[in-house]
Write a protein that holds these residues in place. Structure first.
Motif, PDB file in Angstrom:
ATOM      1  N   GLU A 140      35.087 -66.300   9.769  1.00 25.42           N
ATOM      2  CA  GLU A 140      35.722 -65.644  10.913  1.00 25.42           C
ATOM      3  C   GLU A 140      36.211 -66.690  11.911  1.00 25.42           C
ATOM      4  OE1 GLU A 140      33.906 -61.915  12.534  1.00 25.42           O
ATOM      5  OE2 GLU A 140      32.263 -62.428  11.174  1.00 25.42           O
ATOM      6  N   ALA A 185      34.975 -66.011  20.630  1.00 28.88           N
ATOM      7  CA  ALA A 185      35.057 -64.625  21.098  1.00 28.88           C
ATOM      8  C   ALA A 185      33.678 -64.109  21.495  1.00 28.88           C
ATOM      9  CB  ALA A 185      35.669 -63.742  20.012  1.00 28.88           C
ATOM     10  N   LEU A 186      32.650 -64.518  20.758  1.00 30.31           N
ATOM     11  CA  LEU A 186      31.297 -64.085  21.108  1.00 30.31           C
ATOM     12  C   LEU A 186      30.884 -64.650  22.463  1.00 30.31           C
ATOM     13  CD1 LEU A 186      28.686 -62.625  20.316  1.00 30.31           C
ATOM     14  CD2 LEU A 186      27.937 -64.743  19.205  1.00 30.31           C
ATOM     15  N   ALA A 211      35.648 -66.548  15.895  1.00 32.13           N
ATOM     16  CA  ALA A 211      34.641 -65.528  16.216  1.00 32.13           C
ATOM     17  C   ALA A 211      33.579 -66.045  17.171  1.00 32.13           C
ATOM     18  CB  ALA A 211      33.989 -65.016  14.933  1.00 32.13           C
ATOM     19  N   LEU A 226      27.641 -63.487  12.463  1.00 30.64           N
ATOM     20  CA  LEU A 226      29.044 -63.810  12.254  1.00 30.64           C
ATOM     21  C   LEU A 226      29.229 -64.436  10.885  1.00 30.64           C
ATOM     22  CD1 LEU A 226      30.042 -65.456  15.666  1.00 30.64           C
ATOM     23  CD2 LEU A 226      30.314 -63.076  14.975  1.00 30.64           C
TER      24      LEU A 226
END
Length: 309
Positions: free
Chosen positions: A56, A62-63, A59, A52
């Protein structure tokens, strides 16, 4: 069990990933976009890497939603004993924002999760505390690590994310390429023609914890959070053996049969030197170190000389 590790390319993170893979966990690693996953993949078979970019936003959360880990081991940090103005944003992003994003991701998946909630175990540092537990961070790095811990009670009590921080002390073990004191002393003791090492006056106390014990501590913490036997909080992962640098040199000399060539006082103490490590507050429940300092030093000295460096 499924784990997500940050800082998996570091000394402790790689050892933890190797241990979990051997225990048949499904292991994922969150890497910076600039990180090279090849050495980690070569050292730890079967690990799944996710890269990543630092820029971001969201992010990491989201991961978490994508991977659905049972446990996040958050070891990534930006370590600096001093800083410039240009270091402030990267330090806070790495040592505070990333961890909070991970907690936020766990809060989201736990809201829909059936059974035991996903947990987070973070690596803290004794650099953030005085010997008696007072908040006296010795660097912006230590202050940022301490600041992250303030988010743990909120996410635990209001977002159903069991979490804790483990205060790490001076970790040592085999194959350590971080430029630490013990490998340098051992390599010197095993090389009769080695030049003298320039060190501080050597009266500061160290608390040295063997790598295998530290790795086991992270696993004990994760299992304890899952079972409810460990509450949100900050726990020491210390050996309980306090030894000065002078005494450490003497211990290596006794085991090796030859003293490392050391010039005490050739370097001054750093301005932020901690003379006595934190010795108050709870130790991690269910964990005690299995390897004494003498045992650890014997292991390193009896191995192939290259194993200690």
């Amino acid at each position: 069990m499924r784990a997500l590790i940050t800082g998996a390319t570091g000394y402790i993170g790689t050892a933890l990933a190797r241990h979990l893979c051997a225990a048949e966990w499904e292991v994922h690693a969150l890497l910076r976009a600039s990180s090279d996953p090849a050495p980690l993949n070569a050292s730890v078979g079967g690990i799944i890497c996710h890269r990543l970019a630092d820029s971001e936003d969201g992010a990491a959360a989201a991961l978490i939603e994508s991977v659905q880990p049972d446990c996040v081991f958050h070891l990534a940090s930006r370590i600096q004993s001093s800083h410039k103005a240009t270091d402030i944003r990267p330090l806070l992003a790495s040592n505070i924002a990333l961890g909070v994003e991970l907690l936020e991701g766990l809060a989201r998946i736990n809201a829909d999760r059936h059974g035991a909630p996903s947990v987070l175990v973070a690596a803290g540092t004794y650099w953030a505390h005085g010997a008696n537990g007072e908040d006296t961070p010795n660097s912006l790095y230590a202050a940022s690590k301490r600041a992250f811990e303030a988010f743990l009670p909120f996410y635990s009590r209001h977002c159903d994310v069991p979490c804790c921080s483990l205060l790490l002390y001076d970790v040592y073990g085999p194959h350590d390429l971080r430029g630490k004191l013990i490998p340098a002393l051992i390599d010197n003791a095993l090389a009769p023609e080695a030049s003298s090492l320039a060190v501080s006056p050597g009266d500061q106390l160290l608390d040295l914890v063997y790598l295998d014990d530290v790795v086991r501590g992270f696993v004990v913490a994760a299992e304890g959070l899952h079972s409810g036997n460990i509450e949100v909080g900050r726990y020491r992962l210390d050996s309980g053996e306090r030894v000065s640098v002078k005494a450490l040199v003497a211990a290596i000399a006794k085991i090796a049969g030859r003293a490392p060539a050391v010039e005490f006082g050739a370097r001054p103490y750093p301005p932020n030197q901690i003379m006595v490590p934190l010795e108050t507050g709870p130790r991690l429940p269910g964990w005690v170190p299995a390897v004494s300092l003498a045992q650890g030093l014997r292991t390193l000295l009896s191995a192939d000389p290259k194993a200690s460096s």
